[in-house]
Design a protein around this motif. Structure first.
Motif, PDB file in Angstrom:
ATOM      1  N   GLU A  99       0.818  -1.208   0.000  1.00 40.20           N
ATOM      2  CA  GLU A  99       0.000   0.000   0.000  1.00 40.20           C
ATOM      3  C   GLU A  99       0.861   1.271   0.000  1.00 40.20           C
ATOM      4  N   ALA A 100       1.955   1.242   0.772  1.00 40.66           N
ATOM      5  CA  ALA A 100       2.837   2.409   0.815  1.00 40.66           C
ATOM      6  C   ALA A 100       3.503   2.651  -0.539  1.00 40.66           C
ATOM      7  N   ALA A 102       2.241   1.785  -3.484  1.00 38.94           N
ATOM      8  CA  ALA A 102       1.225   2.297  -4.409  1.00 38.94           C
ATOM      9  C   ALA A 102       0.953   3.777  -4.158  1.00 38.94           C
ATOM     10  N   THR A 103       0.903   4.153  -2.865  1.00 37.26           N
ATOM     11  CA  THR A 103       0.665   5.560  -2.527  1.00 37.26           C
ATOM     12  C   THR A 103       1.814   6.443  -3.003  1.00 37.26           C
ATOM     13  N   GLU A 104       3.040   5.962  -2.825  1.00 37.32           N
ATOM     14  CA  GLU A 104       4.205   6.728  -3.269  1.00 37.32           C
ATOM     15  C   GLU A 104       4.216   6.895  -4.785  1.00 37.32           C
ATOM     16  N   LYS A 105       3.817   5.828  -5.504  1.00 37.29           N
ATOM     17  CA  LYS A 105       3.775   5.905  -6.965  1.00 37.29           C
ATOM     18  C   LYS A 105       2.707   6.870  -7.436  1.00 37.29           C
ATOM     19  N   ALA A 106       1.553   6.886  -6.722  1.00 35.14           N
ATOM     20  CA  ALA A 106       0.471   7.787  -7.109  1.00 35.14           C
ATOM     21  C   ALA A 106       0.854   9.241  -6.858  1.00 35.14           C
ATOM     22  N   ASN A 107       1.593   9.490  -5.773  1.00 32.79           N
ATOM     23  CA  ASN A 107       1.963  10.861  -5.430  1.00 32.79           C
ATOM     24  C   ASN A 107       3.217  11.346  -6.154  1.00 32.79           C
TER      25      ASN A 107
END
Length: 565
Positions: A99-100, A102-107
């Motif tokens: 999850e971390a 994926a969040t880093e990739k999205a941001n």
């Protein structure tokens, strides 16, 4: 013992107080930067005090409950920390890490790769401005999903050729996608990147496309003698052959091909051949291919002066391109042009040097006396012919005006005197360039005079003065001519109303130049650090708006005049 415990407790208290003071000072500095209130500072002091009473984390090997799922697990050095300070089991730790990520990739900000794409297109000679056409978008979408396509269906030849170019550029042309370009009703097969094809793949061309007339294969490193045998057997209508890098075809097999299919052959282009295709093969070509109209031999290491004498026997030759790796005596090249020059429409001679003789203009004189139908002339990388020879070539030449002229890299190579001799300039210089534009300027569409260093600034300014017009010129390359500056480029824009592309690499005197709409300027070194400069549509719109406002003002003044009178 009691006194010792008292001293130890006092030291711990002093250390805790020092730690609190240190943290308090750090928080004060941060508060000045972030402009926070005093309440936050008090909260931070309280948090520092509470850190002293937090439970120590379990050591590896101990048992602990997962903070998320509550499962009992053994602590390891790789156990992930939970958001509230606990630990996570292996399964929860992996999910949290996923999850971390994926969040880093999205941001993460999107890094545009447009610069690399622009440079790639520029090297291919492509320049785009504005939105792409629907046809271009569809072709690129097909190339991006090459592995998922079953067949193209019925498509025009130009679309198939464009698809082949894009597939080749993306390195998507393999044994699977290659079959998409084979259709039984086709008569042309063009593969621009055949490096990933196997020997068996080439046989499929002649099996699936029995009526093939034109074959073009570039980088066909696995094209062998067996493929030539199969081509001789199946391709009964072949008239045009283009092979680049077919180094596994033996010399005898080239001769067999000319004997079997030479009478129907009208065009042959071969390049980058190292081990085979020697003078004997060229002699067989000229003997068994009497109807040859187009011949291109470039960078074939085994051919020499004898092949020049053999090519002179091709009476129907109309397009000739030669680039040899070996030195060729000048008299043989002069004899070749004298024999075939009368029918030539295209003549390309690149890097022909003869170090055993003094500089001479015999080749240019022979072209002037023999060639009467040329529309394209390429004579490059030569330091033997003088400027006087080019003047004589283009003065009173019975040949119609050229549409394509490439005379780049014709200059003196004396490093001790880079400006060249003043009395007897070598290569295309001022007088020769003036004679060229006098002869062909009104019909010239493409001009390449890169590295013709002996053309003066005065000559450029006189030819491109804005008053003289060259209505057909669309592309010009003046790279590595140090005298070309902003004034010359602006003069090119004014004198060439249909110009689309100007290449100026190495012209360091070009600084701030306004590029008109619809024109691309490539290589200007000080134009806002950009390789390409496109004409600005907004600028033209603003100028037109100013003109319209001026017209409205004049119309208003005209209406006021009768009232005032």
């Amino acid at each position: 013992m009691a006194a010792e415990r008292s001293r130890k407790r006092k030291r711990n208290q002093e250390d805790a107080i020092a730690k609190i003071k240190k943290g308090k000072e750090a928080k004060k500095k941060a508060s000045k930067k972030k402009k926070r209130g005093s309440d936050d500072e008090d909260d931070s002091d309280f948090e520092d005090m509470m850190d002293m009473y937090k439970k120590a984390k379990p050591l590896p090997g101990q048992l602990e409950n997962c903070e998320l799922c509550g499962k009992r697990f053994t602590v390891t050095p790789y156990s992930k920390a939970a958001p509230d300070g606990g630990l996570l089991c292996t399964k929860c730790g992996k999910e949290m890490a996923k999850e971390a990520k994926a969040t880093e990739k999205a941001n993460k900000p999107v890094v545009r790769k447009g610069r690399r794409k622009i440079e790639s297109n520029r090297l291919d000679g492509l320049t785009f401005r504005g939105a792409k056409t629907l046809q271009t978008l569809c072709i690129e979408k097909l190339a991006n999903h090459a592995e998922d396509i079953d067949e193209f269906g019925v498509m025009p030849e130009n679309i198939m050729n464009r698809l082949s170019e894009i597939f080749s550029k993306k390195r998507a042309m393999n044994s699977t996608t290659f079959k998409l370009f084979l259709q039984p009703d086709m008569d042309t097969v063009a593969i621009h990147e055949a490096a990933y094809l196997e020997t068996e793949d080439f046989d499929q061309i002649f099996a699936v496309v029995p009526n093939i007339k034109k074959l073009s294969l570039r980088h066909c490193c696995q094209f062998k003698d067996s493929n030539v045998d199969y081509m001789i057997e199946k391709a009964k209508h072949l008239t045009d052959i283009q092979l680049l890098g077919a180094n596994l075809v033996s010399n005898d097999k080239w001769i067999d091909l000319f004997i079997a299919r030479g009478h129907d052959l009208k065009a042959l282009k071969v390049e980058w051949l190292d081990a085979a295709f020697d003078d004997q093969a060229v002699e067989a070509l000229t003997t068994f291919c009497p109807n040859l109209e187009r011949l291109k031999l470039e960078r074939c290491k085994q051919i020499g002066p004898e092949s020049i004498d053999a090519i002179a026997h091709l009476e129907k030759l109309e397009h000739l391109t030669l680039r040899y790796q070996k030195e060729i005596p000048r008299e043989r090249l002069v004899n070749l042009i004298a024999q075939v020059g009368a029918n030539l429409r295209t003549l390309c001679l690149e890097n022909f040097l003869d170090s055993n003789e003094d500089p001479s203009d015999d080749i240019l004189q022979t072209i002037h006396d023999t060639c009467r139908h040329l529309t394209k002339l390429r004579f490059t990388e030569n330091h033997e012919c003088s400027d006087a020879g080019y003047v004589n070539l283009f003065t009173d030449w019975d040949n119609p005006p050229l549409r394509y002229a490439d005379i780049n890299s014709t200059r003196d190579l004396d490093n001790s005197n880079p400006e060249g001799p003043e009395d007897f300039p070598i290569g295309l210089a001022s007088a020769g360039f003036h004679a060229l534009m006098q002869h062909s300027g009104q019909k010239l569409e493409y001009l390449d005079i890169a590295s013709c260093r002996h053309i003066s600034h005065e000559t450029f300014a006189h030819i491109f003065d804005g008053k003289k017009q060259y209505p057909c010129l669309r592309e010009i390359n003046v790279s590595f001519n140090p005298v070309v500056d902003t004034t010359i480029v602006a003069g090119i824009f004014r004198s060439c109303p249909r110009i689309k592309k100007v290449v100026t690499f190495g012209c360091f005197e070009i600084k701030d130049v306004i590029v008109p709409r619809g024109i691309v300027l490539i290589g200007a070194p000080k134009a806002h650090d950009a390789i390409e400069q496109f004409g600005d549509i907004v600028m033209d719109f603003q100028k037109e708006l100013q003109r319209e406002m001026q017209r409205d003002l004049e119309r208003g003044m005209n209406r006021l005049v009768p009232v005032m009178s």
